[in-house]
Design a protein around this motif. Sequence first.
Motif, PDB file in Angstrom:
ATOM      1  N   GLU A  88      -5.826 -11.283  10.919  1.00 16.05           N
ATOM      2  CA  GLU A  88      -6.490 -11.677  10.142  1.00 16.05           C
ATOM      3  C   GLU A  88      -6.910 -10.732   8.673  1.00 16.05           C
ATOM      4  O   GLU A  88      -6.779 -11.343   7.478  1.00 16.05           O
ATOM      5  N   ALA A 105      -3.527 -10.747   6.766  1.00 15.92           N
ATOM      6  CA  ALA A 105      -3.318 -11.977   5.990  1.00 15.92           C
ATOM      7  C   ALA A 105      -4.240 -12.240   4.717  1.00 15.92           C
ATOM      8  O   ALA A 105      -3.867 -12.711   3.787  1.00 15.92           O
ATOM      9  N   THR A 106      -5.451 -11.818   5.119  1.00 14.32           N
ATOM     10  CA  THR A 106      -6.612 -11.765   4.039  1.00 14.32           C
ATOM     11  C   THR A 106      -6.170 -10.864   2.721  1.00 14.32           C
ATOM     12  O   THR A 106      -6.267 -11.388   1.788  1.00 14.32           O
ATOM     13  N   GLN A 132      -6.113 -17.156  15.829  1.00 12.24           N
ATOM     14  CA  GLN A 132      -5.602 -16.385  14.827  1.00 12.24           C
ATOM     15  C   GLN A 132      -5.290 -17.525  13.561  1.00 12.24           C
ATOM     16  O   GLN A 132      -5.821 -16.995  12.462  1.00 12.24           O
ATOM     17  N   ARG A 133      -4.779 -18.658  13.777  1.00  8.00           N
ATOM     18  CA  ARG A 133      -4.182 -19.510  12.638  1.00  8.00           C
ATOM     19  C   ARG A 133      -5.783 -19.996  12.266  1.00  8.00           C
ATOM     20  O   ARG A 133      -6.025 -20.165  10.875  1.00  8.00           O
ATOM     21  N   VAL A 143      -7.401 -17.188   9.801  1.00  8.34           N
ATOM     22  CA  VAL A 143      -6.531 -16.916   8.711  1.00  8.34           C
ATOM     23  C   VAL A 143      -6.730 -18.140   7.892  1.00  8.34           C
ATOM     24  O   VAL A 143      -7.042 -18.014   6.366  1.00  8.34           O
TER      25      VAL A 143
END
Length: 315
Positions: A78, A81-82, A111-112, A115
């Motif tokens: 996360e 991705a962030t 996780q999906r 994110v």
Amino acid sequence: MTNIIARTVRPVHFEDFGGQDFERLVFVYHLRAGWSDLAWYGQTGSDLGRDIVGVEHFEDWQPRNTVIQCVNRASLTEAKATRDMEKACRAPGGVPDAFKFVCRGAVSSDQRDRVKAAGRKLGIHNVEIWSGVEFEEALRLRAEFLLQRFVEGVVFPDAASELRRFVDDFPDLSDEDTLRIMAAVFERPAFRTPFQAESSLPAFQQAIEDTISALNTGIWRTRDGTEIRRLPSLHTLRDAGTRATLTKVVRELDEIRRIFKRHLADQTIRHCSCDDPNCPVFMVDHGAARALDEARTKALQTFRRAWPSFDVSVA
């Protein structure tokens, strides 16, 4: 008794390839999938959280300016991705319409969710995440010849312009692969929606004409004439029988167009009574709708005879 040798399709180990090779494969896949205005920022070393940017086209809604981030690591976190999404939002183009992560490894549902939630906080409401398995499935569906070359160590060009020529080169395609690619032109509402439920008849006619052109020339366009991607045309098929079958598909598609025009002429398909010349609403008699549905089904069945894996049908 005949002994049958089972063949197993083994998963691709993307971790065996370097980061730039993985990005290159992601880039050429999206070229093959029909994205336009693709730019490979990761190649320049100054990506601002954007390995690749491009425009994804859809048949039934507006194109989306999308950032693609290639995650060539064991997991998508996360935090990473962030950071990537935050940097992309600060880039000159501003907040993108969509963000797509293409990962080499597995991605859990948790996780999906995290994110995607992080993306929404930044104003990115379309966040798509592909695991390595999902990316491989997409490659096998739309660009297996690229995957085969990649795995077998065929060197892809470095420059984006050379990659475009590489993707449009079809000499190594089998007829099976050619038909798999050509089948994409039928993945649109014009070939799935019962005619009585069609919401835009001018768009239906344009879709039929665009499909005929794509099969004949290998140039696939959107409704407004924008080129989506290059495909092998029916003339690249090696087997004469298969080529003849695809020629018959084109004739049957042309017959759909002729039927449509005949029913327009005799008013069994007619514009509604409003005064707006751009109104998409038409009145369609049951007989006309039935004739067009039957003609479409005939063309789809003919394509299926050439490629039995074809699964498009009128709903």
